[in-house]
Design a protein around this motif. Structure first.
Motif, PDB file in Angstrom:
ATOM      1  N   GLU A  80       0.863  -1.185   0.000  1.00 41.72           N
ATOM      2  CA  GLU A  80       0.000   0.000   0.000  1.00 41.72           C
ATOM      3  C   GLU A  80       0.897   1.231   0.000  1.00 41.72           C
ATOM      4  O   GLU A  80       1.785   1.366   0.841  1.00 41.72           O
ATOM      5  CB  GLU A  80      -0.892  -0.025   1.240  1.00 41.72           C
ATOM      6  CG  GLU A  80      -1.764   1.193   1.422  1.00 41.72           C
ATOM      7  CD  GLU A  80      -2.557   1.121   2.726  1.00 41.72           C
ATOM      8  OE1 GLU A  80      -3.087   2.177   3.124  1.00 41.72           O
ATOM      9  OE2 GLU A  80      -2.636   0.029   3.340  1.00 41.72           O
ATOM     10  N   ILE A  81       0.684   2.102  -0.965  1.00 40.24           N
ATOM     11  CA  ILE A  81       1.445   3.357  -1.048  1.00 40.24           C
ATOM     12  C   ILE A  81       0.458   4.502  -0.928  1.00 40.24           C
ATOM     13  O   ILE A  81      -0.493   4.596  -1.715  1.00 40.24           O
ATOM     14  CB  ILE A  81       2.225   3.462  -2.377  1.00 40.24           C
ATOM     15  CG1 ILE A  81       3.281   2.358  -2.479  1.00 40.24           C
ATOM     16  CG2 ILE A  81       2.911   4.813  -2.484  1.00 40.24           C
ATOM     17  CD1 ILE A  81       2.852   1.171  -3.300  1.00 40.24           C
ATOM     18  N   ARG A  82       0.643   5.361   0.068  1.00 38.30           N
ATOM     19  CA  ARG A  82      -0.276   6.478   0.320  1.00 38.30           C
ATOM     20  C   ARG A  82       0.404   7.795   0.002  1.00 38.30           C
ATOM     21  O   ARG A  82       1.498   8.071   0.493  1.00 38.30           O
ATOM     22  CB  ARG A  82      -0.758   6.467   1.769  1.00 38.30           C
ATOM     23  CG  ARG A  82      -1.739   5.347   2.059  1.00 38.30           C
ATOM     24  CD  ARG A  82      -2.381   5.461   3.438  1.00 38.30           C
ATOM     25  NE  ARG A  82      -3.490   4.528   3.548  1.00 38.30           N
ATOM     26  CZ  ARG A  82      -4.768   4.821   3.303  1.00 38.30           C
ATOM     27  NH1 ARG A  82      -5.095   6.064   2.964  1.00 38.30           N
ATOM     28  NH2 ARG A  82      -5.713   3.892   3.401  1.00 38.30           N
ATOM     29  N   ILE A  83      -0.282   8.615  -0.790  1.00 43.23           N
ATOM     30  CA  ILE A  83       0.200   9.947  -1.133  1.00 43.23           C
ATOM     31  C   ILE A  83      -0.847  10.949  -0.642  1.00 43.23           C
ATOM     32  O   ILE A  83      -1.999  10.924  -1.081  1.00 43.23           O
ATOM     33  CB  ILE A  83       0.411  10.105  -2.653  1.00 43.23           C
ATOM     34  CG1 ILE A  83       1.501   9.147  -3.156  1.00 43.23           C
ATOM     35  CG2 ILE A  83       0.784  11.535  -3.004  1.00 43.23           C
ATOM     36  CD1 ILE A  83       0.991   7.870  -3.716  1.00 43.23           C
ATOM     37  N   GLY A  84      -0.461  11.789   0.292  1.00 40.61           N
ATOM     38  CA  GLY A  84      -1.383  12.778   0.835  1.00 40.61           C
ATOM     39  C   GLY A  84      -2.195  12.240   1.994  1.00 40.61           C
ATOM     40  O   GLY A  84      -2.261  11.034   2.233  1.00 40.61           O
ATOM     41  N   GLU A  85      -2.800  13.156   2.721  1.00 43.77           N
ATOM     42  CA  GLU A  85      -3.589  12.815   3.897  1.00 43.77           C
ATOM     43  C   GLU A  85      -5.033  13.246   3.699  1.00 43.77           C
ATOM     44  O   GLU A  85      -5.334  14.119   2.891  1.00 43.77           O
ATOM     45  CB  GLU A  85      -3.011  13.504   5.139  1.00 43.77           C
ATOM     46  CG  GLU A  85      -1.560  13.159   5.445  1.00 43.77           C
ATOM     47  CD  GLU A  85      -1.386  11.725   5.870  1.00 43.77           C
ATOM     48  OE1 GLU A  85      -2.362  11.131   6.387  1.00 43.77           O
ATOM     49  OE2 GLU A  85      -0.275  11.177   5.684  1.00 43.77           O
ATOM     50  N   VAL A 118      -8.566   8.620  -3.928  1.00 44.45           N
ATOM     51  CA  VAL A 118      -8.643   7.889  -5.190  1.00 44.45           C
ATOM     52  C   VAL A 118      -7.765   6.649  -5.011  1.00 44.45           C
ATOM     53  O   VAL A 118      -6.617   6.759  -4.586  1.00 44.45           O
ATOM     54  CB  VAL A 118      -8.124   8.741  -6.368  1.00 44.45           C
ATOM     55  CG1 VAL A 118      -8.094   7.923  -7.655  1.00 44.45           C
ATOM     56  CG2 VAL A 118      -8.968   9.992  -6.534  1.00 44.45           C
ATOM     57  N   VAL A 119      -8.300   5.487  -5.313  1.00 40.72           N
ATOM     58  CA  VAL A 119      -7.557   4.240  -5.146  1.00 40.72           C
ATOM     59  C   VAL A 119      -7.128   3.720  -6.517  1.00 40.72           C
ATOM     60  O   VAL A 119      -7.949   3.604  -7.433  1.00 40.72           O
ATOM     61  CB  VAL A 119      -8.409   3.173  -4.424  1.00 40.72           C
ATOM     62  CG1 VAL A 119      -7.683   1.824  -4.393  1.00 40.72           C
ATOM     63  CG2 VAL A 119      -8.725   3.625  -3.002  1.00 40.72           C
ATOM     64  N   LEU A 120      -5.832   3.437  -6.650  1.00 42.58           N
ATOM     65  CA  LEU A 120      -5.297   2.799  -7.851  1.00 42.58           C
ATOM     66  C   LEU A 120      -5.055   1.330  -7.513  1.00 42.58           C
ATOM     67  O   LEU A 120      -4.250   1.020  -6.626  1.00 42.58           O
ATOM     68  CB  LEU A 120      -3.997   3.466  -8.296  1.00 42.58           C
ATOM     69  CG  LEU A 120      -4.003   4.991  -8.463  1.00 42.58           C
ATOM     70  CD1 LEU A 120      -2.683   5.461  -9.065  1.00 42.58           C
ATOM     71  CD2 LEU A 120      -5.178   5.439  -9.318  1.00 42.58           C
ATOM     72  N   PRO A 158      -6.201  12.636  -1.406  1.00 47.32           N
ATOM     73  CA  PRO A 158      -5.220  11.559  -1.229  1.00 47.32           C
ATOM     74  C   PRO A 158      -5.340  10.496  -2.326  1.00 47.32           C
ATOM     75  O   PRO A 158      -6.414  10.302  -2.908  1.00 47.32           O
ATOM     76  CB  PRO A 158      -5.593  10.966   0.133  1.00 47.32           C
ATOM     77  CG  PRO A 158      -6.415  11.998   0.807  1.00 47.32           C
ATOM     78  CD  PRO A 158      -7.124  12.766  -0.256  1.00 47.32           C
ATOM     79  N   VAL A 159      -4.231   9.850  -2.587  1.00 49.86           N
ATOM     80  CA  VAL A 159      -4.202   8.739  -3.539  1.00 49.86           C
ATOM     81  C   VAL A 159      -3.608   7.530  -2.821  1.00 49.86           C
ATOM     82  O   VAL A 159      -2.608   7.647  -2.113  1.00 49.86           O
ATOM     83  CB  VAL A 159      -3.359   9.078  -4.783  1.00 49.86           C
ATOM     84  CG1 VAL A 159      -3.319   7.881  -5.739  1.00 49.86           C
ATOM     85  CG2 VAL A 159      -3.915  10.312  -5.493  1.00 49.86           C
ATOM     86  N   VAL A 160      -4.243   6.384  -3.002  1.00 46.27           N
ATOM     87  CA  VAL A 160      -3.745   5.129  -2.430  1.00 46.27           C
ATOM     88  C   VAL A 160      -3.501   4.151  -3.572  1.00 46.27           C
ATOM     89  O   VAL A 160      -4.413   3.861  -4.348  1.00 46.27           O
ATOM     90  CB  VAL A 160      -4.740   4.510  -1.427  1.00 46.27           C
ATOM     91  CG1 VAL A 160      -4.182   3.191  -0.880  1.00 46.27           C
ATOM     92  CG2 VAL A 160      -5.036   5.479  -0.292  1.00 46.27           C
ATOM     93  N   VAL A 161      -2.269   3.678  -3.674  1.00 46.28           N
ATOM     94  CA  VAL A 161      -1.942   2.623  -4.632  1.00 46.28           C
ATOM     95  C   VAL A 161      -1.893   1.308  -3.865  1.00 46.28           C
ATOM     96  O   VAL A 161      -1.199   1.199  -2.858  1.00 46.28           O
ATOM     97  CB  VAL A 161      -0.577   2.872  -5.319  1.00 46.28           C
ATOM     98  CG1 VAL A 161      -0.293   1.781  -6.345  1.00 46.28           C
ATOM     99  CG2 VAL A 161      -0.544   4.252  -5.964  1.00 46.28           C
ATOM    100  N   LEU A 162      -2.649   0.332  -4.337  1.00 46.68           N
ATOM    101  CA  LEU A 162      -2.685  -0.973  -3.691  1.00 46.68           C
ATOM    102  C   LEU A 162      -2.260  -2.020  -4.712  1.00 46.68           C
ATOM    103  O   LEU A 162      -2.866  -2.133  -5.776  1.00 46.68           O
ATOM    104  CB  LEU A 162      -4.094  -1.282  -3.181  1.00 46.68           C
ATOM    105  CG  LEU A 162      -4.255  -2.414  -2.168  1.00 46.68           C
ATOM    106  CD1 LEU A 162      -3.457  -2.135  -0.912  1.00 46.68           C
ATOM    107  CD2 LEU A 162      -5.730  -2.610  -1.837  1.00 46.68           C
ATOM    108  N   ALA A 204      -8.186  15.330 -11.888  1.00 48.82           N
ATOM    109  CA  ALA A 204      -9.581  15.737 -12.063  1.00 48.82           C
ATOM    110  C   ALA A 204     -10.455  15.261 -10.906  1.00 48.82           C
ATOM    111  O   ALA A 204     -11.440  15.907 -10.547  1.00 48.82           O
ATOM    112  CB  ALA A 204     -10.117  15.214 -13.382  1.00 48.82           C
ATOM    113  N   LEU A 205     -10.106  14.126 -10.326  1.00 47.30           N
ATOM    114  CA  LEU A 205     -10.898  13.565  -9.232  1.00 47.30           C
ATOM    115  C   LEU A 205     -10.569  14.226  -7.887  1.00 47.30           C
ATOM    116  O   LEU A 205     -11.293  14.049  -6.928  1.00 47.30           O
ATOM    117  CB  LEU A 205     -10.676  12.059  -9.136  1.00 47.30           C
ATOM    118  CG  LEU A 205     -11.262  11.240 -10.306  1.00 47.30           C
ATOM    119  CD1 LEU A 205     -10.758   9.809 -10.264  1.00 47.30           C
ATOM    120  CD2 LEU A 205     -12.785  11.255 -10.250  1.00 47.30           C
TER     121      LEU A 205
END
Length: 357
Positions: free
Chosen positions: A66-71, A76-78, A130-134, A356-357
């Motif tokens: 899990e990589i989190r960008i921002g709080e 938005v989940v990738l 925030p963006v979360v990459v999973l 955009a999101l």
């Protein structure tokens, strides 16, 4: 539009990153190799974004990242996966190779290119939330160890963008069939075939009756089909609607013997719910199509019979868009390949979608 938004991704760096991931073979059932691939992914995001990955360790399967960008809330989940269908050693006969616009190698198209796409799209993005990459390690074998993490991560998301490859031809995926898997076993009664066959109950005859009953469950107009894969009756059911899943599953679980003395044993159930083309999915697809014109290409959409982890998030009611990875083809086959120009365009599109999101 600000010209910096249209800056093309760093193609040599993306290809080098993809080669490292493909070279780290990661069969779903091999924890050691999946974990080594997770290490490479963590390095990639650390190098490109300066963000450390959170590792969800699993004793029984490969670890998930899990990589989190921002709080904040409403991310938005990738959604990605780094396991592949390919056994260890496949690189020996199908090496990573770039020829013109075509890249080959086991797991390149499905879906390590999508992971690289996520890292490079985020590198210069200015997300408003925030963006979360999973990236999970067991998508190809049913996501048993990752489903709870996927659903928990997506629960508060405004959208889920699935980096699975595009449909061959470049279309994104706005609907996917769900899957239910069953095993049907029949017990009969043996008898001497030459002396007293009338005292026996043929398990094969009973199985034939049941296979015909299963065939009768199909409703092709509604996107439902039932496939008996083997003589033991391994039953692969695909359904486009949740209501059809309920009907077919209830019917299979309620099967009764036709022959007196025969017994049925039925195991299994729904593996993945369908990803239905909901209003939220449609709005997300329309946004992606508008942004694709800014990048300079036309983006079509379609449904597909295959399933992904996006099925889980869509069934929760979270707007989900699938197939945002590159165009190409041959997933799970020796002809697996991706197209570089499409990959670069999709990376630009993903960046614009995130912003955009």
């Amino acid at each position: 539009m600000d010209g910096t938004l249209m800056q093309r991704p760093d193609q040599p760096a993306m290809l080098a990153a993809l080669e490292r991931l493909v070279a780290t073979e990661s069969p779903s059932s091999d924890k050691t190799r999946c974990d080594a691939c997770a290490d490479e992914i963590a390095k990639l995001f650390q190098q490109r974004l300066g963000v450390a990955a959170i590792r969800h360790r699993r004793p029984d399967a490969g670890d998930h990242l899990e990589i989190r960008i921002g709080e904040g809330s409403g991310p938005v989940v990738l959604l990605c996966h780094h396991d592949t269908v390919w056994p260890e050693g496949t690189l020996g006969r199908l090496p990573f190779h770039v020829q013109g616009d075509r890249v080959t190698g086991p797991g390149s198209y499905d879906m390590k290119a999508g992971i690289v796409e996520a890292a490079f799209a985020l590198e210069h993005a200015r997300p408003r939330r925030p963006v979360v990459v999973l990236s999970t390690s067991d998508e190809e074998i049913g996501s048993a160890s990752s489903r709870a993490l996927i659903e928990e991560t997506a629960r508060q998301a405004v959208a889920v963008l699935v980096l699975e490859p595009a449909v061959t031809g470049g279309a994104i995926k706005t609907a996917r069939k769900g899957i239910a898997d069953f095993v049907l076993e029949v017990d009969g009664r043996a008898a001497h075939a030459g002396v007293e066959p009338e005292k026996g109950v043929s398990a094969i005859e009973e199985l034939a009756h049941q296979v015909l009953a299963l065939k009768g469950l199909a409703r092709p107009a509604l996107g439902t089909n039932v496939v008996a894969a083997h003589a033991r009756a391994e039953i692969d059911v695909r359904f486009a609607r949740a209501s059809e899943a309920e009907r077919v599953v209830a019917a299979i679980q309620g099967l009764q013997p036709n022959l007196e003395g025969a017994r049925l044993r039925i195991s299994g159930g729904i593996d993945r719910p369908p990803m239905e083309r909901s209003p939220g999915v449609i709005r997300l697809a329309q946004l992606a199509q508008r942004l694709a014109t800014d990048v300079g290409f036309t983006l079509s959409e379609m449904s597909t019979g295959g399933a992904s982890d996006g099925n889980f998030t869509a069934a929760m009611g979270v707007p989900t868009l699938d197939g945002l990875g590159p165009d190409g083809g041959g997933a799970h086959a020796d002809s697996e390949h991706l197209l570089v120009e499409s990959w670069l365009q999709r990376t630009q599109l993903l960046r614009l979608l995130i912003e955009a999101l």
